[in-house]
Design a protein around this motif. Structure first.
Motif, PDB file in Angstrom:
ATOM      1  N   LEU A 186       0.853  -1.191   0.008  1.00  0.00           N
ATOM      2  CA  LEU A 186      -0.025  -0.017   0.030  1.00  0.00           C
ATOM      3  C   LEU A 186       0.864   1.193  -0.107  1.00  0.00           C
ATOM      4  O   LEU A 186       0.555   2.139  -0.834  1.00  0.00           O
ATOM      5  N   LEU A 226      -3.942   5.885  -1.020  1.00  0.00           N
ATOM      6  CA  LEU A 226      -3.421   4.694  -0.464  1.00  0.00           C
ATOM      7  C   LEU A 226      -2.379   4.773   0.597  1.00  0.00           C
ATOM      8  O   LEU A 226      -2.221   3.546   1.497  1.00  0.00           O
ATOM      9  N   MET A 285      -4.489   4.903   3.793  1.00  0.00           N
ATOM     10  CA  MET A 285      -5.083   3.552   3.981  1.00  0.00           C
ATOM     11  C   MET A 285      -4.075   2.647   4.762  1.00  0.00           C
ATOM     12  O   MET A 285      -4.376   1.827   5.408  1.00  0.00           O
ATOM     13  N   THR A 294     -10.208   0.552   2.632  1.00  0.00           N
ATOM     14  CA  THR A 294      -9.143   0.109   1.685  1.00  0.00           C
ATOM     15  C   THR A 294      -9.548  -0.689   0.707  1.00  0.00           C
ATOM     16  O   THR A 294      -9.047  -0.740  -0.490  1.00  0.00           O
ATOM     17  N   THR A 305      -5.522  -8.323   1.411  1.00  0.00           N
ATOM     18  CA  THR A 305      -6.259  -7.463   2.317  1.00  0.00           C
ATOM     19  C   THR A 305      -7.335  -8.425   2.868  1.00  0.00           C
ATOM     20  O   THR A 305      -7.935  -8.314   4.007  1.00  0.00           O
TER      21      THR A 305
END
Length: 858
Positions: A329, A375, A378, A393, A424
Motif C-alpha cells: 500500500l 493509498l 489507508m 481500503t 487485504t
C-alpha cells in the motif's frame, strides 16, 4: 487373481503417489498448452472492446456453470455414508471438477481424485462400486443434450455443414438410455444396486452440469454481442464436446477448438471473433474456476497443517501477509505520487520503470495524487490494524483497479492491485483494533513520507516557474514538469487530499476510548485492604489517575494505576493486590489496551514485574535505584553520620520536637499544613501523579509526621502513606516552612521516622528512587539506557540526579533497581519523552492529570 490383487495393494501408496504426480504433470502441461493459446495483446484488445460489467458477468457465469458439479460428490458422500463437513465436500469437489475440466481423459482422473479425497478409511470394494456409478453417469447430461441436438439437426432448417455431425450426436445420445437400462435392471456388481434416489440425483447433476457448460459458452458469445442462432450453435458445441471426450485429449484442447472454429466460421462468424470467443471461454470456465479450486485446496491443506502445529503457521502467515500488505500500500501510494511529481524521471530512468507496477502515463495529475496519498493513509490504517480501515481500503483498491482498467489498461497494474486486494481480504483477521491512536512513531514515519512527497512537489513547482534562475542555464531534466496548469491541478489535489486525510484519521479514531476506568474508591480500597499493596499504592487516592481493575472471575483482586499520553498508557509502579493474579492482570491489561490502539509502558517497576513482562515480549531498561533503609540495623553512630548527629543535636537544643499526628485533622491543622506547603512551593506549580500534591482529602488518609518549634507551632510535615504491608514504610509530601523551619529539618524528620517505624514493626523505610542512578553512563550500556539518560539529562537540566543519589547514600542500606518496560513497537526516545512530559505536567484542579513518575519523596 487374489495374489495379483494383494500385490497391487502392497504398492497402493506408491501407485497413489504416481497417480497424483501424473495428474499434476497433465494439469501443468495442459495449463502450459492453454497459456500458449492466449495472446496477451489479443486478450487486451478483446477485453478492451467488452464493457467492464459484461466482463464481470462472464466471471459470474463461469462460476455458476461449474457449481452444479459439486452435486456428484454430495451424492457420493451419501452413498458411502461419509460424515465430511459440507464445506470440505464443496471445496474438494470444486477442485476435483475443475481439474477434471482441464485434464479430461473422459472423467477417469476425477474418479481417481475422488478416491483420494473421499475414499480414505472406506472399504475398497464399496468405494470402487460408488465411483463406478458416478463415472457412468458423468456423461448422461451430455447424452441428453446429444439427443436434443440430433433432433435439431434432423428436423429443423439448419446449416448443411452441421448435418455431418448427426452420427456423433446419435452415438452420444444412445449412451444415456443404455446406462439407464443397465443400472435399472442390474441389481449387483459395480454397476448394480443403485438406489432410485441416487440415480435421479446423478442424472440431474449431470444435466445441470452440461447445461452450465454449454450455457456459459453461449452466454459469453451473447455478451460479446456475436450474432448467432442458438439452435445451430448448440448442436455444434455438443458434437464438438462428444468428439473431444471420445478423443480423451486433456481438456479436449485442439479437437474441440478446431471444430468450433470451422463450424462457427461456416455459420458466418468472423474467425478472429471465434478465437476471441474461445479465449474468453477458456479463461472464465476453465482457468478462473481452476485457480479458485487450487486456492480452496491449499486452504484445506493449510488448515490441516495449522491444526497440527497449534495454529502457529496461520498466525505467522497472517502476520507476514499483513506486513506485505502495508508495504504494498505504501509502495503503491509513493509510486503514484512520484509519477505525478517527477514524470520525467520515469521516462529517463529505466530502473524506475521496472520497479513501478504502474505505467508512468497511467493516470492524469489530479487522480494520481489523490489515489497515491489515499493509498498511503489507508496503509496507515491497515498498519495500525484498525477494523474501520478494512472496507475503505477495499473500496479504494477496487476503485483504483477500475480506474486503471478504464482509463489506461495496464495488466501489471491490475495484477499488482488485485494482489493487494487479495492479501487485504485474506488478512482481514489481523485488523482487530477498535480505533486509531495516532502515535508519535506513526506520525514520524508518515510525516517523513507524506511531508517529503508534498515538499518535493512544491519544490518542483517552484523550480518550473518562468522566473526561476535555472531558465538562464541548462535545467535539470529530472525536475522538469509538463505544464504549470498540470502542476496546479496536482497542488489542488494535495489540498483536497489533506482534508480527506484529516477526515479519514478522525473516522479511524472512532469514539476515542481508553482502557480502564476513572478512580473507583470502593474497588481500590477493597483490593488494598484484602490483598495488600506496595509503597506506591496510596498514590491512587490522589484521584489524578485512571485505574484498571482485574477480576479473576470471583473477585476484584488487582488494580493498576496509569496515565495516558499520546498512545502510551504509562503504568505507575508495580501492580497492586493479589500477587498470584499479577501476570493474568498485566496480560489482560495489555490485551485490552491493544484493542483500543494503546501501548502500555510500565514505569518504575520491580524485578518480579520485569520477568512477567519480559515473557510477554516487552523490552526493558534500568531507570534508577530505590534506596531502602534497614531499620533494625540503622544507627546514627559512626564517622559516616557525624555531620547528621551534629545537625540533630542542634535542632533538639533549639527546642524542636518530633510528633506523629493521627487523622482526622482539624480545619486549623489543615490550614497550617497549607501555609507550610505554600511557603515551601514559593510560587512553584504542584506536580502530580507519581508525587503527592497538596490535597486535603489525600492528607486525611494517613498519619502526619510533624516538627514543632519550642512554642508548639508546626513548622514541617511529612505525610506517612499506608503501604498495606509490614515490610516497607514510606512518606510522600515532605515540606518545611521557608522562614520557621530550622536548617536540617529533612534529616530530623527522617531519623525520627526511622525510629517511629521501627517501633511499629516495619522492616525497611523507602527513601524513594534515585533516577538514572548508574544508568547509561558506561560505553557498554544498552543503547536504550544511554538514550534514556540523554533524554532526561536534556529535559531535566534543572534536576540534580547525582545530588539526590549522594543524599540518600548516607542512609541507604541497600539499593533495589527499578525498571521501565515498553512494547517493542514503541521507540525508546518517545517513551522517555512521554514520561518526561507526564512527570513535568503541573496539577490542574479542573483537568485530570495524565502523567507518571515518582522520583523523590518530598
Amino acid at each position: 487373481m487374489q495374489k495379483i490383487i494383494a500385490k497391487v495393494k502392497s504398492y497402493e501408496s506408491i501407485l497413489k503417489t504416481i497417480f497424483l504426480f501424473a495428474v499434476i504433470i497433465i494439469v501443468v502441461g495442459e495449463l502450459i498448452s492453454i497459456s500458449k493459446t492466449i495472446n496477451i495483446a489479443q486478450l487486451k484488445a478483446t477485453l478492451g472492446d467488452v464493457p467492464i460489467y459484461k466482463v464481470f458477468l462472464m466471471f459470474i457465469i463461469g462460476l455458476i456453470a461449474v457449481l452444479p458439479m459439486v452435486g456428484y460428490d454430495f451424492t457420493l458422500n451419501k452413498m458411502l455414508n461419509l460424515n465430511h463437513k459440507k464445506s470440505y465436500i464443496f471445496e474438494m469437489s470444486w477442485l476435483i471438477n475443475t481439474i477434471n475440466n482441464i485434464a479430461g481423459f473422459g472423467g477417469f482422473i476425477s474418479i481417481g481424485l475422488r478416491s483420494e479425497f473421499f475414499g480414505k478409511g472406506q472399504k475398497g470394494k464399496d468405494v470402487a462400486s460408488a465411483l463406478s456409478k458416478i463415472l457412468i453417469f458423468l456423461m448422461s447430461g451430455l447424452s441428453i443434450y446429444s439427443l436434443i441436438s440430433f433432433f435439431l439437426v434432423t428436423f429443423t432448417d439448419i446449416n448443411p455443414y452441421l448435418k455431418q455431425y448427426w452420427i456423433w450426436l446419435i452415438g452420444g445420445g444412445i449412451y444415456f438410455p443404455v446406462v439407464l437400462i443397465i443400472t435399472h435392471f442390474k441389481k449387483t456388481g459395480l454397476l448394480g444396486g443403485l438406489k432410485q434416489q441416487y440415480r435421479l440425483e446423478l442424472i440431474a447433476t449431470s444435466f445441470l452440469e452440461w447445461t452450465g457448460v454449454a450455457g456459459s459458452f453461449l452466454a459469453i458469445g451473447y455478451l460479446m454481442e456475436v450474432p448467432f442462432p442458438l439452435w445451430q450453435v448448440l448442436p455444434l458445441y455438443i458434437a464438438a464436446s462428444v468428439i473431444g471426450i471420445v478423443s480423451m485429449i486433456p481438456g479436449a484442447l485442439g479437437s474441440f477448438d478446431i471444430m468450433m472454429i470451422l463450424g462457427l466460421s461456416n455459420l458466418g462468424i468472423n474467425r478472429e471473433t471465434v478465437v476471441a470467443w474461445l479465449l474468453l471461454y477458456r479463461i472464465f470456465y476453465y482457468l478462473i474456476p481452476f485457480a479458485i479450486g487450487l486456492a480452496l485446496f491449499f486452504k484445506n491443506l493449510w488448515t490441516k497443517v495449522d491444526v497440527r502445529y497449534s495454529g502457529i503457521p496461520k498466525q505467522l502467515t497472517l502476520e507476514i501477509f499483513h506486513k506485505i500488505e502495508v508495504i504494498m500500500l505504501y509502495f503503491s501510494g509513493i509510486m503514484m505520487v512520484l509519477m505525478a511529481t517527477i514524470p520525467q524521471a520515469f521516462s529517463e530512468f529505466k530502473w524506475l520503470q521496472h520497479v513501478n507496477p504502474f505505467r508512468f502515463h497511467i493516470i492524469v495529475q489530479f487522480p494520481s495524487i489523490v489515489l497515491g496519498f489515499s493509498l498511503l493513509i489507508m496503509g496507515r490504517g491497515i498498519a495500525s490494524r484498525v477494523k474501520r480501515a478494512y472496507f475503505p481500503t477495499i473500496m479504494l483498491i477496487v476503485a483504483a483497479i477500475i480506474y486503471t482498467f478504464l482509463i489506461d489498461f495496464s495488466l501489471a497494474a491490475i495484477i499488482f492491485l488485485s494482489l493487494i486486494l487479495l492479501i487485504t481480504i485474506l488478512s482481514k483477521t489481523e485488523l482487530f483494533r477498535e480505533q486509531l491512536v495516532y502515535s508519535w512513531e506513526q506520525l514520524t514515519i508518515d510525516g517523513i513520507i507524506i511531508g517529503g512527497l508534498t515538499l518535493l512537489y512544491l519544490i518542483i513547482g517552484i523550480y518550473n516557474l518562468p522566473t526561476f534562475p535555472h531558465h538562464h542555464r541548462k535545467p535539470i531534466s529530472f525536475f522538469l514538469f509538463p505544464s504549470e496548469k498540470l502542476w496546479f491541478s496536482g497542488f489542488v489535489a494535495i489540498l483536497v487530499i489533506a482534508l480527506f486525510i484529516l477526515l479519514f484519521v478522525r473516522y479511524l479514531q472512532g469514539k476515542k476510548q481508553q482502557p480502564g476506568q476513572e478512580f473507583d474508591e470502593a474497588k481500590v480500597s477493597h483490593i488494598l485492604t484484602t490483598y495488600g499493596g506496595n509503597s506506591d499504592s496510596q498514590l491512587v487516592y490522589l484521584k489524578d489517575k485512571n485505574i484498571y481493575v482485574y477480576n479473576n472471575g470471583s473477585d476484584d483482586t488487582v488494580f493498576l494505576q496509569f496515565a495516558t499520553y499520546n498512545n502510551k498508557n504509562v503504568v505507575m509502579g508495580s501492580p497492586n493486590g493479589n500477587k498470584a493474579d499479577f501476570e493474568a492482570a498485566i496480560a489482560q491489561f495489555i490485551h485490552d489496551a491493544d484493542l483500543l490502539g494503546y501501548l502500555p509502558v510500565f514505569y518504575e517497576t520491580d524485578e518480579e514485574t520485569v520477568m512477567i513482562l519480559h515473557e510477554l515480549g516487552y523490552d526493558f531498561i534500568k531507570m534508577g535505584e530505590e534506596a531502602l533503609v534497614e531499620l533494625d540495623t540503622f544507627t546514627t553512630s559512626g564517622k559516616k553520620m557525624k555531620g547528621t548527629r551534629a545537625v540533630l543535636n542542634k535542632i533538639e537544643k533549639n527546642g524542636f520536637t518530633f510528633e506523629v499526628l493521627q487523622p482526622p485533622y482539624s480545619d486549623q491543622q489543615m490550614k497550617t499544613f497549607k501555609e507550610i506547603s505554600d511557603s515551601w512551593l514559593d510560587g512553584r506549580k504542584e506536580k502530580g501523579f507519581s508525587l503527592g500534591f497538596f490535597s486535603e482529602d489525600y492528607l486525611q488518609r494517613g498519619p502526619m509526621a510533624v516538627v514543632k518549634n519550642s512554642d508548639g507551632e508546626i513548622v514541617s510535615f511529612a505525610n506517612i502513606i499506608p503501604t498495606y504491608t509490614n515490610e516497607i514504610g514510606t512518606i510522600d509530601l515532605m515540606r518545611h516552612h521557608a522562614q520557621k523551619a530550622p536548617s536540617g529539618s529533612m534529616d530530623f524528620l527522617f531519623v525520627n521516622l526511622f525510629s517511629y517505624m521501627q517501633e511499629n514493626g516495619i522492616q525497611y523505610f523507602d527513601l524513594g528512587m534515585a533516577p538514572l542512578s548508574n544508568v547509561g553512563q558506561s560505553r557498554k550500556s544498552f543503547l536504550q539506557e544511554r538514550i534514556a539518560y540523554l533524554v532526561y539529562e536534556f529535559g531535566s537540566r534543572f534536576y540534580s540526579f547525582q545530588g539526590l543519589r549522594d543524599y540518600k547514600e548516607k542512609y541507604a542500606s541497600q539499593w533495589r533497581s527499578r525498571y521501565t518496560l515498553y512494547s517493542r513497537d514503541s521507540w525508546i526516545a518517545y517513551v522517555m519523552l512521554a514520561i518526561l512530559f507526564i512527570d513535568n505536567r503541573t496539577v490542574d484542579k479542573k483537568t485530570p492529570l495524565h502523567g507518571v513518575k515518582r522520583f523523590l519523596k518530598r
